[in-house]
Design a protein around this motif. Structure first.
Motif: not given
Length: 153
Positions: A1-29
């Motif tokens: 599996x390529x680690x390159x994040x692309x449109x349509x991929x599901x990602x986990x937010x690692x950044x601390x803050x309001x969205x920390x540990x949330x998952x979402x779908x990449x809509x644009x790069x």
């Protein structure tokens, strides 16, 4: 599996803050003025911008081969649906085969028209009998095809 994040991929937010540990779908790069990759992630019904380093790839969107394999799996399962009306018994496998041929051409209108018809037939069929075991194979493959269509065309 390529680690390159692309449109349509599901990602986990690692950044601390309001969205920390949330998952979402990449809509644009996109890229900022310093050529840092900015990933626009759909979280709920809003789009939020993150730097790529703040994200962890969870699931790659399906590729062309996976989508075609999913269509083949659905075709196999459709043969097990015994209570299909005669017209749908012919139309459904044909539409699936046409979808399989249309996907490599990337003709959005044709693909969407065929997929919508397939979904409509399967939804009506599932309403009549949702307990059959073949739905466990059909539903995730249908979702995979839908995901690819939504993010690739």
């Amino acid at each position: 599996m390529s680690d390159r994040i692309e449109k349509g991929d599901i990602v986990l937010i690692n950044k601390t803050g309001i969205y920390h540990r949330e998952m979402g779908e990449v809509s644009e790069i996109d890229y900022n003025i310093f050529f840092v990759k900015i990933v626009i992630v759909m979280l709920g019904n809003q789009e939020v911008n993150f730097e790529e380093k703040d994200l962890q790839l969870q699931t790659k969107k399906p590729n062309l081969q996976e989508v075609i394999a999913s269509i083949d799996k659905i075709i196999e399962q459709v043969e097990q649906i015994h209570h299909l009306p005669t017209t749908e018994k012919v139309e459904l496998p044909n539409r699936l085969k046409y979808l399989k041929l249309d996907i490599p051409k990337l003709d959005k209108q044709l693909i969407q028209k065929n997929f919508d018809s397939i979904e409509k037939i399967l939804a009506a069929t599932r309403e009549a009998d949702s307990s059959a075991s073949f739905w466990q194979e059909i539903v995730p493959n249908l979702e995979k095809i839908s995901w690819w269509i939504r993010t690739s065309l």
